[in-house]
Motif scaffolding. Structure first.
Motif, PDB file in Angstrom:
ATOM      1  N   ILE A  38       0.839  -1.207   0.000  1.00 44.81           N
ATOM      2  CA  ILE A  38       0.000   0.000   0.000  1.00 44.81           C
ATOM      3  C   ILE A  38       0.864   1.243   0.000  1.00 44.81           C
ATOM      4  CG2 ILE A  38      -1.907   1.138   1.159  1.00 44.81           C
ATOM      5  CD1 ILE A  38      -1.836  -1.682   2.826  1.00 44.81           C
ATOM      6  N   ALA A  39       1.906   1.224   0.856  1.00 46.74           N
ATOM      7  CA  ALA A  39       2.806   2.376   0.913  1.00 46.74           C
ATOM      8  C   ALA A  39       3.478   2.565  -0.441  1.00 46.74           C
ATOM      9  CB  ALA A  39       3.848   2.172   2.003  1.00 46.74           C
ATOM     10  N   LEU A  40       3.824   1.436  -1.069  1.00 45.23           N
ATOM     11  CA  LEU A  40       4.464   1.473  -2.379  1.00 45.23           C
ATOM     12  C   LEU A  40       3.537   2.143  -3.399  1.00 45.23           C
ATOM     13  CD1 LEU A  40       7.255   0.393  -2.845  1.00 45.23           C
ATOM     14  CD2 LEU A  40       6.273  -1.712  -3.700  1.00 45.23           C
ATOM     15  N   THR A  41       2.255   1.744  -3.343  1.00 45.35           N
ATOM     16  CA  THR A  41       1.268   2.313  -4.257  1.00 45.35           C
ATOM     17  C   THR A  41       1.124   3.815  -4.033  1.00 45.35           C
ATOM     18  OG1 THR A  41       0.106   0.246  -3.904  1.00 45.35           O
ATOM     19  CG2 THR A  41      -1.033   1.912  -5.166  1.00 45.35           C
ATOM     20  N   ASP A  42       1.022   4.198  -2.755  1.00 44.15           N
ATOM     21  CA  ASP A  42       0.907   5.625  -2.425  1.00 44.15           C
ATOM     22  C   ASP A  42       2.119   6.396  -2.930  1.00 44.15           C
ATOM     23  OD1 ASP A  42      -1.470   5.266  -1.243  1.00 44.15           O
ATOM     24  OD2 ASP A  42      -0.769   5.466   0.834  1.00 44.15           O
ATOM     25  N   GLY A  43       3.306   5.787  -2.725  1.00 45.41           N
ATOM     26  CA  GLY A  43       4.531   6.437  -3.151  1.00 45.41           C
ATOM     27  C   GLY A  43       4.562   6.625  -4.665  1.00 45.41           C
ATOM     28  N   LEU A  44       4.171   5.568  -5.391  1.00 44.09           N
ATOM     29  CA  LEU A  44       4.167   5.647  -6.861  1.00 44.09           C
ATOM     30  C   LEU A  44       3.196   6.713  -7.336  1.00 44.09           C
ATOM     31  CD1 LEU A  44       4.365   1.891  -7.911  1.00 44.09           C
ATOM     32  CD2 LEU A  44       5.997   3.696  -8.456  1.00 44.09           C
ATOM     33  N   GLU A  45       1.989   6.734  -6.685  1.00 42.13           N
ATOM     34  CA  GLU A  45       0.990   7.722  -7.101  1.00 42.13           C
ATOM     35  C   GLU A  45       1.545   9.126  -6.929  1.00 42.13           C
ATOM     36  OE1 GLU A  45      -2.775   7.579  -5.074  1.00 42.13           O
ATOM     37  OE2 GLU A  45      -3.542   9.287  -6.221  1.00 42.13           O
TER      38      GLU A  45
END
Lengths: 269, 277
Positions: free
Chosen positions: A134-141
Protein backbone atom coordinates in the motif's frame (compact mmCIF):
# COMPACT_ATOMS: atom_id res chain seq x y z
CA UNK A 1 -3.42 -25.73 -1.76
CA UNK A 2 -3.77 -21.99 -2.16
CA UNK A 3 -3.46 -21.28 1.55
CA UNK A 4 -0.38 -19.57 2.83
CA UNK A 5 0.44 -17.76 -0.37
CA UNK A 6 1.84 -14.43 0.72
CA UNK A 7 1.36 -11.32 -1.34
CA UNK A 8 4.61 -9.54 -1.96
CA UNK A 9 7.26 -10.15 0.62
CA UNK A 10 6.78 -7.28 3.01
CA UNK A 11 8.10 -7.80 6.53
CA UNK A 12 6.37 -5.43 8.94
CA UNK A 13 8.77 -3.66 11.25
CA UNK A 14 9.65 -0.39 12.87
CA UNK A 15 13.26 0.15 11.80
CA UNK A 16 14.61 3.39 10.36
CA UNK A 17 14.30 2.03 6.85
CA UNK A 18 10.74 0.88 7.49
CA UNK A 19 9.85 4.38 8.59
CA UNK A 20 11.29 6.10 5.53
CA UNK A 21 8.84 7.74 3.18
CA UNK A 22 8.02 5.26 0.39
CA UNK A 23 9.00 7.89 -2.16
CA UNK A 24 12.44 8.11 -0.61
CA UNK A 25 12.80 4.37 -0.76
CA UNK A 26 11.65 4.24 -4.38
CA UNK A 27 14.04 6.97 -5.46
CA UNK A 28 16.88 5.52 -3.37
CA UNK A 29 16.35 2.13 -5.00
CA UNK A 30 16.54 3.69 -8.45
CA UNK A 31 19.68 5.53 -7.38
CA UNK A 32 21.16 2.32 -5.99
CA UNK A 33 20.53 0.55 -9.28
CA UNK A 34 22.20 3.41 -11.12
CA UNK A 35 25.18 3.21 -8.75
CA UNK A 36 25.53 -0.50 -9.49
CA UNK A 37 25.86 0.42 -13.17
CA UNK A 38 28.26 3.26 -12.43
CA UNK A 39 30.70 1.03 -10.59
CA UNK A 40 33.57 -0.13 -12.79
CA UNK A 41 35.34 -2.47 -10.41
CA UNK A 42 34.96 -5.00 -7.66
CA UNK A 43 35.92 -2.54 -4.95
CA UNK A 44 32.82 -0.51 -5.84
CA UNK A 45 30.69 -3.64 -5.76
CA UNK A 46 32.10 -4.55 -2.39
CA UNK A 47 31.16 -1.13 -1.08
CA UNK A 48 27.62 -1.39 -2.49
CA UNK A 49 27.20 -4.88 -1.09
CA UNK A 50 28.36 -3.70 2.32
CA UNK A 51 25.87 -0.82 2.14
CA UNK A 52 22.94 -3.09 1.21
CA UNK A 53 23.84 -5.71 3.81
CA UNK A 54 24.20 -3.05 6.50
CA UNK A 55 20.78 -1.63 5.54
CA UNK A 56 19.23 -5.08 5.69
CA UNK A 57 20.87 -5.84 9.04
CA UNK A 58 19.48 -2.60 10.47
CA UNK A 59 15.93 -3.64 9.60
CA UNK A 60 16.13 -6.87 11.58
CA UNK A 61 15.10 -8.90 8.55
CA UNK A 62 17.12 -12.08 8.14
CA UNK A 63 19.74 -11.76 5.41
CA UNK A 64 18.54 -14.92 3.68
CA UNK A 65 15.41 -13.09 2.53
CA UNK A 66 17.60 -10.68 0.57
CA UNK A 67 18.88 -13.58 -1.48
CA UNK A 68 15.58 -15.36 -1.86
CA UNK A 69 14.76 -13.14 -4.83
CA UNK A 70 17.79 -14.54 -6.62
CA UNK A 71 16.29 -17.97 -7.16
CA UNK A 72 14.29 -17.13 -10.30
CA UNK A 73 17.24 -15.37 -11.93
CA UNK A 74 19.87 -17.90 -10.93
CA UNK A 75 19.78 -19.40 -14.41
CA UNK A 76 20.32 -16.02 -16.04
CA UNK A 77 23.25 -15.32 -13.73
CA UNK A 78 24.88 -18.67 -14.56
CA UNK A 79 24.18 -18.28 -18.26
CA UNK A 80 25.72 -14.79 -18.36
CA UNK A 81 28.68 -16.03 -16.38
CA UNK A 82 29.31 -18.93 -18.77
CA UNK A 83 28.82 -16.80 -21.86
CA UNK A 84 31.34 -14.21 -20.71
CA UNK A 85 33.73 -16.82 -19.44
CA UNK A 86 34.03 -18.65 -22.75
CA UNK A 87 33.56 -15.94 -25.32
CA UNK A 88 35.32 -12.93 -23.88
CA UNK A 89 38.50 -12.46 -25.85
CA UNK A 90 41.69 -11.91 -23.92
CA UNK A 91 45.40 -12.44 -23.96
CA UNK A 92 46.22 -14.12 -20.67
CA UNK A 93 45.14 -17.71 -21.16
CA UNK A 94 44.43 -19.53 -17.93
CA UNK A 95 43.13 -22.80 -19.30
CA UNK A 96 42.83 -24.27 -22.75
CA UNK A 97 40.87 -27.36 -23.77
CA UNK A 98 40.93 -27.77 -27.54
CA UNK A 99 39.18 -24.77 -29.07
CA UNK A 100 37.78 -23.63 -25.72
CA UNK A 101 39.98 -21.32 -23.70
CA UNK A 102 39.45 -19.38 -20.57
CA UNK A 103 41.28 -16.09 -20.26
CA UNK A 104 41.90 -13.93 -17.22
CA UNK A 105 39.96 -11.11 -18.88
CA UNK A 106 37.09 -13.50 -19.51
CA UNK A 107 37.04 -14.62 -15.92
CA UNK A 108 37.07 -11.02 -14.69
CA UNK A 109 34.30 -9.97 -17.06
CA UNK A 110 32.18 -13.00 -16.21
CA UNK A 111 32.47 -12.45 -12.47
CA UNK A 112 31.87 -8.72 -12.95
CA UNK A 113 28.59 -9.28 -14.82
CA UNK A 114 27.39 -11.95 -12.41
CA UNK A 115 28.06 -9.78 -9.37
CA UNK A 116 26.38 -6.83 -11.04
CA UNK A 117 23.22 -8.86 -11.72
CA UNK A 118 23.13 -10.21 -8.18
CA UNK A 119 23.58 -6.74 -6.71
CA UNK A 120 20.79 -5.34 -8.89
CA UNK A 121 18.30 -7.89 -7.60
CA UNK A 122 19.42 -7.77 -4.00
CA UNK A 123 19.25 -3.99 -3.75
CA UNK A 124 15.75 -3.80 -5.19
CA UNK A 125 14.78 -6.60 -2.82
CA UNK A 126 15.42 -4.24 0.08
CA UNK A 127 12.59 -2.01 -1.13
CA UNK A 128 9.92 -4.69 -1.29
CA UNK A 129 10.99 -6.25 2.00
CA UNK A 130 10.60 -3.04 3.98
CA UNK A 131 7.70 -1.31 2.20
CA UNK A 132 4.10 -2.48 2.36
CA UNK A 133 2.39 -2.77 -1.03
CA UNK A 134 0.00 0.00 0.00
CA UNK A 135 2.81 2.38 0.91
CA UNK A 136 4.46 1.47 -2.38
CA UNK A 137 1.27 2.31 -4.26
CA UNK A 138 0.91 5.62 -2.42
CA UNK A 139 4.53 6.44 -3.15
CA UNK A 140 4.17 5.65 -6.86
CA UNK A 141 0.99 7.72 -7.10
CA UNK A 142 2.68 10.67 -5.47
CA UNK A 143 5.80 10.38 -7.65
CA UNK A 144 3.79 10.14 -10.87
CA UNK A 145 1.39 12.94 -9.87
CA UNK A 146 3.30 15.62 -11.81
CA UNK A 147 2.79 13.56 -14.98
CA UNK A 148 -0.96 14.11 -14.74
CA UNK A 149 -0.42 17.36 -16.62
CA UNK A 150 0.36 15.26 -19.66
CA UNK A 151 -2.73 13.10 -18.95
CA UNK A 152 -0.84 10.26 -17.32
CA UNK A 153 -3.49 8.51 -15.16
CA UNK A 154 -1.40 8.33 -11.95
CA UNK A 155 -4.37 8.23 -9.58
CA UNK A 156 -6.27 5.67 -11.62
CA UNK A 157 -3.28 3.34 -11.85
CA UNK A 158 -2.64 3.60 -8.11
CA UNK A 159 -6.33 2.97 -7.39
CA UNK A 160 -6.31 -0.09 -9.65
CA UNK A 161 -3.21 -1.42 -7.93
CA UNK A 162 -4.65 -1.00 -4.47
CA UNK A 163 -7.99 -2.58 -5.42
CA UNK A 164 -6.10 -5.49 -6.95
CA UNK A 165 -4.18 -5.90 -3.70
CA UNK A 166 -7.41 -5.69 -1.73
CA UNK A 167 -9.06 -8.44 -3.76
CA UNK A 168 -6.21 -10.92 -4.03
CA UNK A 169 -7.04 -12.62 -0.69
CA UNK A 170 -10.77 -12.56 -1.51
CA UNK A 171 -10.30 -14.17 -4.91
CA UNK A 172 -7.84 -16.63 -3.43
CA UNK A 173 -10.49 -17.77 -0.95
CA UNK A 174 -13.01 -18.02 -3.73
CA UNK A 175 -10.68 -20.09 -5.91
CA UNK A 176 -10.11 -22.40 -2.97
CA UNK A 177 -13.86 -22.79 -2.44
CA UNK A 178 -14.55 -23.47 -6.12
CA UNK A 179 -11.72 -25.97 -6.22
CA UNK A 180 -13.15 -27.86 -3.27
CA UNK A 181 -16.61 -27.78 -4.82
CA UNK A 182 -15.25 -29.17 -8.10
CA UNK A 183 -13.22 -31.80 -6.27
CA UNK A 184 -16.31 -32.88 -4.37
CA UNK A 185 -17.88 -33.49 -7.78
CA UNK A 186 -14.97 -35.62 -8.88
CA UNK A 187 -12.73 -33.08 -10.59
CA UNK A 188 -9.06 -34.02 -10.68
CA UNK A 189 -6.53 -31.20 -10.51
CA UNK A 190 -3.44 -33.16 -9.56
CA UNK A 191 -2.81 -36.02 -11.96
CA UNK A 192 -2.10 -36.18 -15.66
CA UNK A 193 0.40 -34.36 -17.83
CA UNK A 194 0.76 -30.62 -18.11
CA UNK A 195 -1.90 -30.30 -20.80
CA UNK A 196 -4.43 -32.37 -18.88
CA UNK A 197 -3.84 -30.38 -15.75
CA UNK A 198 -4.19 -27.11 -17.62
CA UNK A 199 -7.49 -28.38 -19.01
CA UNK A 200 -8.66 -29.30 -15.53
CA UNK A 201 -8.20 -25.66 -14.54
CA UNK A 202 -10.87 -24.46 -16.98
CA UNK A 203 -13.83 -25.34 -14.74
CA UNK A 204 -12.02 -23.47 -11.97
CA UNK A 205 -11.21 -20.36 -13.96
CA UNK A 206 -14.60 -19.81 -15.56
CA UNK A 207 -16.58 -19.40 -12.32
CA UNK A 208 -13.70 -17.43 -10.83
CA UNK A 209 -13.81 -14.94 -13.68
CA UNK A 210 -17.58 -14.67 -13.64
CA UNK A 211 -17.40 -14.05 -9.90
CA UNK A 212 -14.69 -11.42 -10.31
CA UNK A 213 -16.77 -9.50 -12.82
CA UNK A 214 -19.78 -9.58 -10.52
CA UNK A 215 -17.62 -8.31 -7.67
CA UNK A 216 -16.19 -5.56 -9.82
CA UNK A 217 -19.67 -4.35 -10.67
CA UNK A 218 -20.79 -4.31 -7.05
CA UNK A 219 -17.61 -2.62 -5.94
CA UNK A 220 -18.07 0.10 -8.56
CA UNK A 221 -21.57 0.71 -7.23
CA UNK A 222 -20.31 0.87 -3.65
CA UNK A 223 -17.61 3.34 -4.70
CA UNK A 224 -20.22 5.48 -6.47
CA UNK A 225 -22.38 5.40 -3.36
CA UNK A 226 -19.49 6.84 -1.43
CA UNK A 227 -19.10 9.75 -3.83
CA UNK A 228 -16.06 8.47 -5.72
CA UNK A 229 -15.43 10.60 -8.81
CA UNK A 230 -11.81 10.00 -9.75
CA UNK A 231 -8.66 11.64 -8.53
CA UNK A 232 -9.61 15.30 -9.02
CA UNK A 233 -10.37 17.14 -5.78
CA UNK A 234 -9.56 14.09 -3.70
CA UNK A 235 -7.65 14.36 -0.44
CA UNK A 236 -5.87 11.63 1.50
CA UNK A 237 -6.03 10.83 5.19
CA UNK A 238 -2.39 9.76 5.28
CA UNK A 239 -0.26 12.53 3.83
CA UNK A 240 3.20 11.50 2.72
CA UNK A 241 5.74 13.75 4.37
CA UNK A 242 9.51 13.87 4.02
CA UNK A 243 11.18 13.84 7.42
CA UNK A 244 14.70 14.18 8.77
CA UNK A 245 15.49 10.51 8.23
CA UNK A 246 14.59 10.89 4.54
CA UNK A 247 17.28 13.55 4.13
CA UNK A 248 19.65 11.28 6.00
CA UNK A 249 18.89 8.39 3.65
CA UNK A 250 19.40 10.62 0.63
CA UNK A 251 22.76 11.73 2.02
CA UNK A 252 23.81 8.12 2.61
CA UNK A 253 22.98 7.16 -0.96
CA UNK A 254 24.79 10.23 -2.31
CA UNK A 255 27.82 9.38 -0.20
CA UNK A 256 27.78 5.87 -1.66
CA UNK A 257 27.61 7.31 -5.18
CA UNK A 258 30.55 9.64 -4.46
CA UNK A 259 32.59 6.80 -3.03
CA UNK A 260 31.93 4.57 -6.02
CA UNK A 261 32.86 7.35 -8.46
CA UNK A 262 36.06 7.97 -6.50
CA UNK A 263 36.95 4.27 -6.67
CA UNK A 264 36.34 4.38 -10.43
CA UNK A 265 38.55 7.44 -10.84
CA UNK A 266 41.45 5.83 -9.04
CA UNK A 267 40.99 2.61 -11.01
CA UNK A 268 40.98 0.63 -7.84
CA UNK A 269 40.78 -3.06 -8.74
CA UNK B 1 -44.77 17.57 14.16
CA UNK B 2 -43.87 16.53 10.70
CA UNK B 3 -40.33 16.66 9.44
CA UNK B 4 -40.14 14.55 6.30
CA UNK B 5 -36.64 13.56 5.20
CA UNK B 6 -37.64 11.34 2.28
CA UNK B 7 -40.57 12.38 0.10
CA UNK B 8 -41.51 10.24 -2.86
CA UNK B 9 -44.36 11.21 -5.17
CA UNK B 10 -45.34 8.69 -7.81
CA UNK B 11 -41.76 7.58 -8.25
CA UNK B 12 -41.23 5.25 -11.18
CA UNK B 13 -38.13 3.57 -12.44
CA UNK B 14 -37.65 1.36 -15.45
CA UNK B 15 -34.35 -0.20 -16.38
CA UNK B 16 -33.36 0.19 -19.99
CA UNK B 17 -34.31 -2.89 -22.01
CA UNK B 18 -36.71 -4.03 -19.26
CA UNK B 19 -40.29 -4.88 -20.19
CA UNK B 20 -41.90 -3.57 -17.00
CA UNK B 21 -40.86 -0.85 -14.56
CA UNK B 22 -39.00 -2.07 -11.48
CA UNK B 23 -40.58 0.63 -9.32
CA UNK B 24 -44.10 1.82 -10.06
CA UNK B 25 -45.87 4.89 -8.65
CA UNK B 26 -44.32 4.73 -5.23
CA UNK B 27 -45.50 7.55 -2.98
CA UNK B 28 -44.35 7.69 0.59
CA UNK B 29 -42.76 9.91 3.19
CA UNK B 30 -40.26 9.00 5.83
CA UNK B 31 -39.96 11.24 8.87
CA UNK B 32 -36.53 12.26 10.14
CA UNK B 33 -35.44 9.86 12.85
CA UNK B 34 -37.74 7.04 11.76
CA UNK B 35 -36.71 3.40 11.47
CA UNK B 36 -38.49 2.08 8.40
CA UNK B 37 -38.25 -1.51 7.24
CA UNK B 38 -38.98 -2.54 3.67
CA UNK B 39 -39.95 -6.14 3.01
CA UNK B 40 -40.49 -7.84 -0.28
CA UNK B 41 -39.48 -10.96 -2.09
CA UNK B 42 -36.80 -11.02 -4.78
CA UNK B 43 -37.63 -8.77 -7.69
CA UNK B 44 -40.18 -6.73 -5.75
CA UNK B 45 -38.23 -3.55 -6.49
CA UNK B 46 -36.94 -2.93 -3.00
CA UNK B 47 -33.26 -2.82 -3.96
CA UNK B 48 -34.03 -0.59 -6.92
CA UNK B 49 -35.88 1.74 -4.57
CA UNK B 50 -32.82 1.78 -2.29
CA UNK B 51 -30.62 2.81 -5.20
CA UNK B 52 -33.06 5.60 -6.06
CA UNK B 53 -32.77 6.94 -2.50
CA UNK B 54 -29.00 7.07 -2.86
CA UNK B 55 -29.15 8.67 -6.33
CA UNK B 56 -27.29 5.69 -7.78
CA UNK B 57 -30.32 5.52 -10.05
CA UNK B 58 -32.47 8.48 -10.99
CA UNK B 59 -36.27 8.15 -11.19
CA UNK B 60 -37.68 7.87 -14.69
CA UNK B 61 -40.93 9.39 -13.43
CA UNK B 62 -42.27 11.23 -10.40
CA UNK B 63 -40.28 13.21 -7.89
CA UNK B 64 -38.05 12.03 -5.08
CA UNK B 65 -36.65 14.43 -2.49
CA UNK B 66 -34.03 13.12 -0.10
CA UNK B 67 -33.01 15.44 2.72
CA UNK B 68 -34.87 18.23 0.93
CA UNK B 69 -32.91 17.75 -2.26
CA UNK B 70 -33.95 16.40 -5.61
CA UNK B 71 -31.03 14.87 -7.49
CA UNK B 72 -31.08 16.78 -10.76
CA UNK B 73 -27.48 17.82 -11.38
CA UNK B 74 -24.36 15.79 -10.80
CA UNK B 75 -23.40 17.89 -7.76
CA UNK B 76 -26.84 17.25 -6.24
CA UNK B 77 -26.27 13.54 -6.71
CA UNK B 78 -23.08 13.67 -4.68
CA UNK B 79 -24.81 15.67 -1.95
CA UNK B 80 -27.65 13.13 -1.85
CA UNK B 81 -25.12 10.29 -1.65
CA UNK B 82 -23.34 12.00 1.22
CA UNK B 83 -26.50 12.68 3.23
CA UNK B 84 -28.00 9.28 2.46
CA UNK B 85 -25.39 6.59 2.99
CA UNK B 86 -25.78 3.03 1.81
CA UNK B 87 -24.64 -0.31 3.18
CA UNK B 88 -24.84 -3.14 0.67
CA UNK B 89 -25.46 -6.84 0.97
CA UNK B 90 -22.09 -8.40 0.24
CA UNK B 91 -19.55 -7.34 2.86
CA UNK B 92 -16.61 -8.28 0.62
CA UNK B 93 -17.65 -6.25 -2.36
CA UNK B 94 -18.03 -2.86 -0.74
CA UNK B 95 -14.70 -2.52 1.01
CA UNK B 96 -12.29 -0.64 -1.21
CA UNK B 97 -9.07 -0.30 0.76
CA UNK B 98 -6.61 -2.84 2.13
CA UNK B 99 -6.71 -1.41 5.66
CA UNK B 100 -9.80 -0.87 7.81
CA UNK B 101 -9.17 2.79 8.62
CA UNK B 102 -8.22 3.58 5.03
CA UNK B 103 -11.52 2.16 3.87
CA UNK B 104 -13.35 4.17 6.47
CA UNK B 105 -11.63 7.30 5.12
CA UNK B 106 -12.52 6.55 1.48
CA UNK B 107 -15.76 8.55 1.34
CA UNK B 108 -14.28 11.58 3.07
CA UNK B 109 -11.26 11.48 0.79
CA UNK B 110 -13.61 11.56 -2.17
CA UNK B 111 -15.33 14.62 -0.73
CA UNK B 112 -12.00 16.42 -0.45
CA UNK B 113 -12.11 16.75 3.33
CA UNK B 114 -8.88 18.07 4.93
CA UNK B 115 -6.61 15.25 6.26
CA UNK B 116 -6.82 16.20 9.96
CA UNK B 117 -10.61 16.29 9.77
CA UNK B 118 -10.66 12.87 8.05
CA UNK B 119 -8.43 11.43 10.78
CA UNK B 120 -10.74 12.75 13.53
CA UNK B 121 -13.96 11.58 11.93
CA UNK B 122 -12.56 8.16 11.01
CA UNK B 123 -11.44 7.57 14.60
CA UNK B 124 -14.85 8.66 15.87
CA UNK B 125 -16.73 6.46 13.41
CA UNK B 126 -14.62 3.38 14.13
CA UNK B 127 -15.10 3.89 17.86
CA UNK B 128 -18.82 4.32 17.30
CA UNK B 129 -19.21 0.95 15.55
CA UNK B 130 -16.79 -0.80 17.93
CA UNK B 131 -14.04 -1.42 15.40
CA UNK B 132 -11.40 0.97 16.76
CA UNK B 133 -9.13 -1.89 17.80
CA UNK B 134 -9.07 -3.28 14.26
CA UNK B 135 -8.27 0.09 12.67
CA UNK B 136 -4.95 -1.15 11.29
CA UNK B 137 -6.14 -4.62 10.32
CA UNK B 138 -6.68 -5.98 6.84
CA UNK B 139 -10.39 -6.39 5.97
CA UNK B 140 -9.73 -9.93 4.78
CA UNK B 141 -8.98 -10.93 8.37
CA UNK B 142 -12.41 -9.78 9.63
CA UNK B 143 -15.65 -11.71 10.00
CA UNK B 144 -18.65 -10.80 7.86
CA UNK B 145 -20.33 -8.90 10.68
CA UNK B 146 -17.15 -6.95 11.36
CA UNK B 147 -16.82 -6.09 7.67
CA UNK B 148 -20.35 -4.73 7.67
CA UNK B 149 -19.55 -2.64 10.73
CA UNK B 150 -16.55 -1.22 8.88
CA UNK B 151 -18.86 -0.40 5.98
CA UNK B 152 -21.21 1.36 8.41
CA UNK B 153 -18.25 3.30 9.83
CA UNK B 154 -17.27 4.40 6.33
CA UNK B 155 -20.78 5.75 5.82
CA UNK B 156 -20.97 7.29 9.31
CA UNK B 157 -17.74 9.21 8.80
CA UNK B 158 -19.53 11.15 6.06
CA UNK B 159 -22.10 12.29 8.65
CA UNK B 160 -25.22 11.15 6.81
CA UNK B 161 -28.77 11.88 7.97
CA UNK B 162 -30.10 8.66 6.48
CA UNK B 163 -28.53 5.23 6.15
CA UNK B 164 -30.05 2.68 3.80
CA UNK B 165 -29.22 -0.94 4.60
CA UNK B 166 -29.87 -3.00 1.49
CA UNK B 167 -30.18 -6.55 2.88
CA UNK B 168 -26.97 -5.93 4.79
CA UNK B 169 -27.52 -8.89 7.10
CA UNK B 170 -28.49 -11.42 4.44
CA UNK B 171 -25.02 -12.94 4.12
CA UNK B 172 -24.11 -12.90 7.82
CA UNK B 173 -24.17 -15.55 10.51
CA UNK B 174 -26.73 -15.06 13.32
CA UNK B 175 -24.23 -13.30 15.59
CA UNK B 176 -23.08 -10.88 12.89
CA UNK B 177 -26.69 -10.30 11.88
CA UNK B 178 -27.72 -9.32 15.39
CA UNK B 179 -24.64 -7.09 15.78
CA UNK B 180 -25.33 -5.12 12.63
CA UNK B 181 -29.03 -4.84 13.31
CA UNK B 182 -28.43 -3.65 16.88
CA UNK B 183 -25.89 -1.15 15.57
CA UNK B 184 -28.47 0.29 13.18
CA UNK B 185 -31.03 0.49 15.97
CA UNK B 186 -28.59 2.25 18.26
CA UNK B 187 -27.59 4.78 15.59
CA UNK B 188 -31.28 5.43 15.08
CA UNK B 189 -32.07 5.83 18.76
CA UNK B 190 -29.00 7.63 19.99
CA UNK B 191 -27.87 9.68 17.02
CA UNK B 192 -31.23 10.23 15.42
CA UNK B 193 -30.12 8.86 12.06
CA UNK B 194 -33.03 7.83 9.87
CA UNK B 195 -32.74 4.16 8.93
CA UNK B 196 -34.24 2.46 5.90
CA UNK B 197 -33.81 -1.23 6.60
CA UNK B 198 -34.39 -3.49 3.61
CA UNK B 199 -34.60 -7.12 4.57
CA UNK B 200 -36.35 -10.41 4.18
CA UNK B 201 -36.05 -11.36 7.84
CA UNK B 202 -39.43 -10.94 9.51
CA UNK B 203 -37.93 -10.74 13.00
CA UNK B 204 -35.95 -7.65 11.99
CA UNK B 205 -38.87 -6.03 10.20
CA UNK B 206 -41.08 -6.59 13.22
CA UNK B 207 -38.88 -4.29 15.31
CA UNK B 208 -39.10 -1.29 12.95
CA UNK B 209 -41.22 1.82 13.61
CA UNK B 210 -42.96 1.33 10.33
CA UNK B 211 -43.08 -1.43 7.77
CA UNK B 212 -43.56 -1.21 4.02
CA UNK B 213 -44.18 -4.31 1.97
CA UNK B 214 -43.27 -4.02 -1.69
CA UNK B 215 -44.63 -6.22 -4.41
CA UNK B 216 -43.99 -5.93 -8.13
CA UNK B 217 -42.64 -2.40 -7.82
CA UNK B 218 -45.47 -1.04 -5.69
CA UNK B 219 -45.98 -0.50 -2.00
CA UNK B 220 -48.52 -3.22 -1.27
CA UNK B 221 -48.88 -2.75 2.48
CA UNK B 222 -47.74 -0.06 4.88
CA UNK B 223 -48.12 0.61 8.56
CA UNK B 224 -46.87 -0.36 11.98
CA UNK B 225 -45.39 -3.88 11.89
CA UNK B 226 -48.17 -5.20 14.16
CA UNK B 227 -50.88 -3.93 11.85
CA UNK B 228 -49.14 -5.16 8.72
CA UNK B 229 -48.34 -8.61 10.08
CA UNK B 230 -51.92 -8.95 11.36
CA UNK B 231 -52.95 -9.35 7.72
CA UNK B 232 -51.46 -12.83 7.67
CA UNK B 233 -53.32 -13.99 4.55
CA UNK B 234 -52.37 -11.02 2.43
CA UNK B 235 -48.73 -11.28 3.45
CA UNK B 236 -48.64 -14.96 2.59
CA UNK B 237 -50.23 -14.16 -0.74
CA UNK B 238 -47.38 -11.74 -1.46
CA UNK B 239 -44.98 -14.65 -1.09
CA UNK B 240 -43.71 -13.54 2.29
CA UNK B 241 -43.71 -15.08 5.70
CA UNK B 242 -44.93 -13.60 8.96
CA UNK B 243 -43.29 -14.10 12.36
CA UNK B 244 -44.01 -17.61 13.71
CA UNK B 245 -46.05 -16.35 16.64
CA UNK B 246 -48.36 -14.39 14.35
CA UNK B 247 -49.00 -17.53 12.36
CA UNK B 248 -49.68 -19.45 15.55
CA UNK B 249 -52.03 -16.74 16.81
CA UNK B 250 -53.93 -16.76 13.53
CA UNK B 251 -54.36 -20.55 13.69
CA UNK B 252 -55.43 -20.47 17.32
CA UNK B 253 -57.95 -17.75 16.55
CA UNK B 254 -59.35 -19.82 13.69
CA UNK B 255 -59.66 -22.71 16.13
CA UNK B 256 -61.75 -20.54 18.40
CA UNK B 257 -59.18 -19.34 20.94
CA UNK B 258 -59.81 -15.69 21.73
CA UNK B 259 -56.48 -13.93 21.28
CA UNK B 260 -55.95 -10.19 20.77
CA UNK B 261 -54.34 -8.87 17.56
CA UNK B 262 -50.70 -8.03 17.27
CA UNK B 263 -48.87 -10.84 19.04
CA UNK B 264 -45.40 -11.04 17.53
CA UNK B 265 -42.95 -12.53 20.00
CA UNK B 266 -42.83 -15.72 22.07
CA UNK B 267 -42.99 -13.68 25.28
CA UNK B 268 -46.12 -11.83 24.21
CA UNK B 269 -47.73 -15.11 23.21
CA UNK B 270 -46.89 -16.65 26.58
CA UNK B 271 -48.41 -13.71 28.43
CA UNK B 272 -51.60 -13.79 26.37
CA UNK B 273 -51.98 -17.56 26.70
CA UNK B 274 -51.63 -17.33 30.48
CA UNK B 275 -54.37 -14.73 30.57
CA UNK B 276 -56.84 -17.18 29.01
CA UNK B 277 -59.25 -18.78 31.34
Amino acid sequence: MLKGVTIGQFFPGDSLIHRLDPRTKLLATIALIAIVFVSQGFAGFLLIAAFVLACCASTGIHLKFLFRGLKPILFIVLFTFALNLFFQSGTTVLLQLGPVKITAEGLRMASFMAVRLILLVVSSQLLTLTTSPIALTDGLESLFRPLEVVKFPAHEIAMMMSIALRFIPTLMDEADKIMKAQKARGADFETGNLLQRAKAMVPLLVPLFVGAFRRAEELALAMDARCYRGGAGRTRMHQLRFKGIDALAALAVLALLAAVIALNAFHVW
Amino acid sequence: MSNPIIEAHNVCFQYEDAAAPAVKDVSLTVEAGEFVAILGRNGSGKSTFAKLLNALLLPTGGTLRVNGLEARTEDDCYEVRRSCGMVFQNPDNQIVATIVEEDCAFGLENLGTPPEEIRRRVDEALLDVGMAEQAGASPSMLSGGQKQRVAVAGVLAMRPRIIVFDESTAMLDPVGRRDVFELARRLNREEGITIVWITHFMEEAALADRLLVMDRGRVALAGAPREVFAQVDRIMKLGLDVPEMMKLAARLRRAGVKLPEGIMTVDEMAVELCRLK
